[in-house]
Design an enzyme around this catalytic site. Sequence first.
Site, PDB file in Angstrom:
ATOM      1  N   CYS A 148      40.161 -10.745 -38.236  1.00 18.36           N
ATOM      2  CA  CYS A 148      40.427 -12.048 -36.576  1.00 18.36           C
ATOM      3  C   CYS A 148      40.892 -12.924 -36.482  1.00 18.36           C
ATOM      4  O   CYS A 148      41.663 -13.576 -35.899  1.00 18.36           O
ATOM      5  CB  CYS A 148      38.691 -11.292 -36.674  1.00 18.36           C
ATOM      6  N   TYR A 149      40.817 -13.466 -38.101  1.00 20.30           N
ATOM      7  CA  TYR A 149      40.781 -15.167 -38.021  1.00 20.30           C
ATOM      8  C   TYR A 149      42.401 -15.056 -37.410  1.00 20.30           C
ATOM      9  O   TYR A 149      43.424 -15.937 -37.122  1.00 20.30           O
ATOM     10  CB  TYR A 149      40.468 -15.600 -38.791  1.00 20.30           C
TER      11      TYR A 149
END
Length: 344
Positions: A148-149
């Site tokens: 996600c990051y």
Amino acid sequence: MQIGIVGATGYGGVELFRLLYSHPGVENINLYSSTQHGEFFQEIYTHVNNENYTLKDLNPDEMKQQLDIIFLATPAGVSSELTPQLIGGKGKVIDLSGDLRLKDRELYTTWYKNEAASEDVLEQSVYGLPEWNKEAIQSAGIIANPGCYPTATLIGLGPVVSRELADPSRIIIDAKSGVSGAGKKASTVTHFANTQENFRIYKVNQHQHIPEIEQQLMHWDTTAEPVTFSTHLVPMTRGIMSTIYVDLKGDYSLNELVQLYEKTYEKEPFVRIRKAGEFPCTRDVYASNYCDIGLALDERTSRLTIVSVIDNLMKGAASQAVQNMNLVLGMEETTGLHHIPVYP
């Protein structure tokens, strides 16, 4: 099309189910759990109680022959052992964990504290960032769905790093995530009393997504160096904001940079670039597959600020995995993903 979701009871798994349930190309969804097989899915998640799904136990030999796509929404350390058992049949594997993202096995062991997948599996896996790796994804048998990051950060950095416009030794990433990014399992950190009205930095210089970001930056610019990457927990359910600071090598106006980003992503349906002076917030992409980006230029320092937002459970996990499924099956990549963000 026959679909399997391993780890269906986690946040990523239930989001996959929600998306695939209404996907026009999906005929049947099979839900698997190594710890809760035999239970009814609707008893775990009552919001899906209009359907009867029984969680199945894993049978890799049967799964790889019967399923077209197998999603692995599992904790780190599971996919590295399970994936070799699932290849060799007709099923294609899309792994949402971090097990297959890093090509360096020693690097994976250092950051994830688990035994790495075999060299053979890692060689076959393709990094599934559609905006930058579409052609390879389309012919892949194993896809490593990005973290996600890294998704928010790499989509934000791609236009300037791939063209070597940014100083590769001075990249700073200040990222924030909603609590769902920590997963479904409860902990002291994610307990309501410790998150509500609180703002916390965590895994300072130690987050396992750091080498994933650096690996892709090295792919774009071989002179890229280690980044400074900080992560924070925000008292909200979902969403990621990655605020990125880069020193530019040359003189550029803000309008030139906005135009560069618009040109780079003009054919990418899920990346939206804001006008100069406008910035996105996490609510703008809530429950969608969009990544929204805003830019600011400090002419005094020649430093570019990139603000990139996604929904961590969607573009940072489940909906990006469905986007990858569409590509690997030769479908229009937006199929089943035409979701306007939820507001308010």
